[in-house]
Design an enzyme around this catalytic site. Structure first.
Site, PDB file in Angstrom:
ATOM      1  CG  HIS A   1       4.594  -8.169  51.903  1.00  0.00           C
ATOM      2  ND1 HIS A   1       3.862  -7.873  53.023  1.00  0.00           N
ATOM      3  CD2 HIS A   1       5.880  -8.295  52.307  1.00  0.00           C
ATOM      4  CE1 HIS A   1       4.682  -7.817  54.059  1.00  0.00           C
ATOM      5  NE2 HIS A   1       5.913  -8.068  53.653  1.00  0.00           N
TER       6      HIS A   1
ATOM      7  CG  ASP B   1      13.534 -10.234  50.159  1.00  0.00           C
ATOM      8  OD1 ASP B   1      14.472  -9.645  50.721  1.00  0.00           O
ATOM      9  OD2 ASP B   1      12.735 -10.968  50.760  1.00  0.00           O
TER      10      ASP B   1
HETATM   11  N1  ACO Z   1       4.064 -15.398  42.302  1.00  0.00           N
HETATM   12  C1  ACO Z   1       2.915 -15.894  41.793  1.00  0.00           C
HETATM   13  N2  ACO Z   1       1.754 -15.955  42.477  1.00  0.00           N
HETATM   14  C2  ACO Z   1       1.752 -15.497  43.738  1.00  0.00           C
HETATM   15  C3  ACO Z   1       2.909 -14.971  44.331  1.00  0.00           C
HETATM   16  C4  ACO Z   1       4.096 -14.917  43.573  1.00  0.00           C
HETATM   17  N3  ACO Z   1       5.224 -14.433  44.071  1.00  0.00           N
HETATM   18  N4  ACO Z   1       2.605 -14.594  45.597  1.00  0.00           N
HETATM   19  C5  ACO Z   1       1.321 -14.884  45.787  1.00  0.00           C
HETATM   20  N5  ACO Z   1       0.790 -15.424  44.655  1.00  0.00           N
HETATM   21  C6  ACO Z   1      -0.600 -15.826  44.445  1.00  0.00           C
HETATM   22  C7  ACO Z   1      -0.896 -17.178  45.073  1.00  0.00           C
HETATM   23  O1  ACO Z   1      -0.661 -18.229  44.169  1.00  0.00           O
HETATM   24  C8  ACO Z   1      -2.344 -17.019  45.431  1.00  0.00           C
HETATM   25  O2  ACO Z   1      -3.098 -17.188  44.245  1.00  0.00           O
HETATM   26  P1  ACO Z   1      -4.615 -17.770  44.275  1.00  0.00           P
HETATM   27  O3  ACO Z   1      -5.375 -16.912  45.259  1.00  0.00           O
HETATM   28  O4  ACO Z   1      -5.081 -17.625  42.858  1.00  0.00           O
HETATM   29  O5  ACO Z   1      -4.483 -19.196  44.749  1.00  0.00           O
HETATM   30  C9  ACO Z   1      -2.470 -15.556  45.847  1.00  0.00           C
HETATM   31  O6  ACO Z   1      -1.407 -14.868  45.147  1.00  0.00           O
HETATM   32  C10 ACO Z   1      -2.313 -15.313  47.323  1.00  0.00           C
HETATM   33  O7  ACO Z   1      -1.126 -15.982  47.747  1.00  0.00           O
HETATM   34  P2  ACO Z   1      -0.875 -16.435  49.228  1.00  0.00           P
HETATM   35  O8  ACO Z   1       0.239 -17.427  49.257  1.00  0.00           O
HETATM   36  O9  ACO Z   1      -2.169 -16.821  49.875  1.00  0.00           O
HETATM   37  O10 ACO Z   1      -0.425 -15.061  49.875  1.00  0.00           O
HETATM   38  P3  ACO Z   1       0.338 -14.930  51.231  1.00  0.00           P
HETATM   39  O11 ACO Z   1      -0.025 -13.610  51.790  1.00  0.00           O
HETATM   40  O12 ACO Z   1       0.092 -16.121  52.095  1.00  0.00           O
HETATM   41  O13 ACO Z   1       1.876 -14.991  50.792  1.00  0.00           O
HETATM   42  C11 ACO Z   1       4.077 -14.460  50.230  1.00  0.00           C
HETATM   43  C12 ACO Z   1       2.757 -13.951  50.811  1.00  0.00           C
HETATM   44  C13 ACO Z   1       4.532 -15.723  50.998  1.00  0.00           C
HETATM   45  C14 ACO Z   1       5.148 -13.394  50.429  1.00  0.00           C
HETATM   46  C15 ACO Z   1       3.887 -14.799  48.734  1.00  0.00           C
HETATM   47  O14 ACO Z   1       3.497 -13.633  48.034  1.00  0.00           O
HETATM   48  C16 ACO Z   1       5.130 -15.406  48.094  1.00  0.00           C
HETATM   49  O15 ACO Z   1       5.322 -16.630  48.185  1.00  0.00           O
HETATM   50  N6  ACO Z   1       6.010 -14.555  47.450  1.00  0.00           N
HETATM   51  C17 ACO Z   1       7.237 -15.047  46.883  1.00  0.00           C
HETATM   52  C18 ACO Z   1       8.319 -15.184  47.963  1.00  0.00           C
HETATM   53  C19 ACO Z   1       8.809 -13.838  48.444  1.00  0.00           C
HETATM   54  O16 ACO Z   1       9.129 -12.941  47.673  1.00  0.00           O
HETATM   55  N7  ACO Z   1       8.904 -13.706  49.783  1.00  0.00           N
HETATM   56  C20 ACO Z   1       9.408 -12.488  50.432  1.00  0.00           C
HETATM   57  C21 ACO Z   1       8.295 -11.779  51.160  1.00  0.00           C
HETATM   58  S1  ACO Z   1       8.868 -10.279  51.854  1.00  0.00           S
HETATM   59  C22 ACO Z   1       9.774 -10.789  53.161  1.00  0.00           C
HETATM   60  O17 ACO Z   1       9.532 -11.767  53.797  1.00  0.00           O
HETATM   61  C23 ACO Z   1      10.894  -9.970  53.491  1.00  0.00           C
END
Ligand code: ACO
Length: 428
Positions: A304, A361
């Site tokens: 998140h 979720d």
């Molecule tokens: N699985 C694996 N790795 C992840 C995940 C994940 N679900 N989420 C983040 N990471 C990693 C990224 O690869 C990144 O790694 P790095 O720094 O080594 O390159 C690091 O964690 C940070 O990720 P970002 O994408 O920069 O984090 P951001 O805050 O932008 O993204 C998000 C948040 C979009 C929710 C992300 O965690 C994600 O894609 N999760 C999966 C989709 C999801 O469950 N979305 C629902 C969110 S809640 C909602 O909207 C109701």
């Protein structure tokens, strides 16, 4: 005493005021930065950017706190109704008994939709995603209700219509997709009961209202009711900042919520768990893929932007999921996979180092399956829950004396000026 930070650049010093929120959150006010220095800030994804001052929702991502208008979401999920929570978010305080009664009457009175809308629904191609349909239909509502009285009355009526009619429209689209007769809203039912009845009642099998299912829907919607400046809410505010009508702004929010990285994640979680099940039920390969830098795969329902600990909504959702499946005697193999996946991920160094925990979720899809909601409607359920939040945020932005049309800047990285080259003189 006024608090500020000082910025030094090439011998020039500029003082930037510090803004402090009611929970001690601090921000640097850069609104004069460009005018005074010629600089803008760069913040892709607005990770460090406050777009507004808001008194609606407080969240603390480090400590897993979420409050609507000051009230912890845990208390609302336990004690409130969805309708009361919607009132709280939109009006800033809990309603009195009379106010709640009036609110209920208004919602009931406005819950029917124009029958001409049916033709719109019927003409979407069969395979259309319900979120695309919902976003278009909410925008279309404006054409059915174009005129009103004074601004405040107009806003109140539009908000009531949205809360009352979007629920009816969601159930209607489901019925039409199945080729079934429409079921009309009933004034003798609660907001949640009414929705379930419109979805699942048929002339051959009357829908049996079960209190555990109604409760699950109530909690699901309360947990989704607002979440401050996320992608869809910011879209509602941004589109709304051009002073479009509320229907158009909400339609934009629905479109943003559709994305798999946002509200679409609840559907993506079920698809991911089903893939794991079809693959023999081993979640280890999903964990490995999520860890692999060269693989774009992410563990859906994990991570998140704000929560760097367990999402407080996910905690409530997980508990409610267990209770619901128990009370309905449902043995869902996807729940076992989800539990195993969570347990393994939470012990994995990659997930620990990246502060990746289940978000709302992760378990919500399993709850929706148990209620009987088809997978492609999961995000619609999220949108119905989020409506009061979007409305409250839009209203707050309209009333904000510091309102400005949203217009971010950029740092241009393209070609510098060069002359037009006639077609015959261009190289292949
Ligand atoms: N699985 C694996 N790795 C992840 C995940 C994940 N679900 N989420 C983040 N990471 C990693 C990224 O690869 C990144 O790694 P790095 O720094 O080594 O390159 C690091 O964690 C940070 O990720 P970002 O994408 O920069 O984090 P951001 O805050 O932008 O993204 C998000 C948040 C979009 C929710 C992300 O965690 C994600 O894609 N999760 C999966 C989709 C999801 O469950 N979305 C629902 C969110 S809640 C909602 O909207 C109701």
């Amino acid at each position: 005493m006024e608090d500020f930070v000082t910025l030094n650049y090439n011998g020039t010093e500029i003082k930037l005021p510090v803004v402090t929120g009611s929970e001690g959150e601090k921000a640097i006010d850069i609104s004069r930065l460009r005018a005074d220095t010629g600089f803008i800030t760069m913040d892709p994804g607005y990770v460090n950017t406050g777009s507004c001052m808001s008194s609606i929702t407080f969240m603390d991502g480090e400590n897993g706190i979420l409050r609507y208008r000051g009230i912890p979401v845990e208390q609302l999920a336990e004690k409130s109704t969805y309708k009361e929570t919607a009132y709280l978010l939109i009006n800033g305080r809990l309603p009195t008994r009379d106010e709640l009664t009036e609110f209920s009457i208004n919602l009931n009175d406005n819950s029917l939709v124009h029958t001409d809308l049916k033709a719109f629904f019927q003409n979407f191609p069969r395979q259309s995603h319900p979120m695309g349909i919902l976003s278009s239909m909410v925008n279309a509502l404006r054409s059915f209700y174009p005129t009103y009285g004074p601004l405040e009355e107009e806003i109140n009526m539009t908000m009531t219509r949205l809360l009352a009619k979007v629920r009816t429209m969601a159930a209607m689209s489901y019925k039409i997709s199945r080729g079934h007769e429409l079921v009309l809203p009933r004034p003798d039912m609660t907001y949640c009961e009414n929705f379930l009845n419109m979805m699942f009642d048929t002339p051959v099998k009357p829908y049996e209202i079960k209190k555990e299912v109604v409760n699950a829907l109530r909690v699901f919607w309360i947990l989704h009711a607002d979440h401050e400046q996320n992608c869809s809410t910011s879209s509602v505010r941004m589109v709304g900042s051009a002073r479009v009508n509320l229907y158009a702004a909400i339609s934009a929010g629905i479109a943003a919520l559709w994305g798999p990285l946002h509200g679409g994640a609840n559907q993506a979680v079920i698809e991911m768990l089903t893939d794991i099940q079809n693959d023999g039920g081993s979640y280890q390969s999903a964990i490995e893929r999520a860890r692999d830098k060269n693989d774009s795969f992410r563990l859906m329902g994990f991570g998140h932007r704000v929560y760097k600990t367990y999402d407080p909504r996910a905690k409530i959702m997980k508990k409610m999921c267990d209770e619901l499946l128990d009370s309905l005697n449902i043995d869902d193999p996807l729940l076992d996979i989800a539990r195993g996946l969570e347990e393994t991920a939470l012990q994995d160094p990659y997930f620990i180092d990246h502060n990746l925990y289940p978000n709302v979720d992760f378990y919500s899809g399993i709850v929706l399956r148990a209620i009987g909601i088809p997978t492609n409607m999961f995000t619609v359920m999220f949108a119905l829950g989020r409506l009061p939040g979007w409305i409250a945020q839009w209203k707050e932005s309209v009333d904000d004396p510091r309102w400005k049309i949203s217009r971010p800047r950029q740092v241009y990285t393209g070609e510098q000026e060069y002359d037009y080259i006639p077609l015959h003189a261009r190289n292949a």
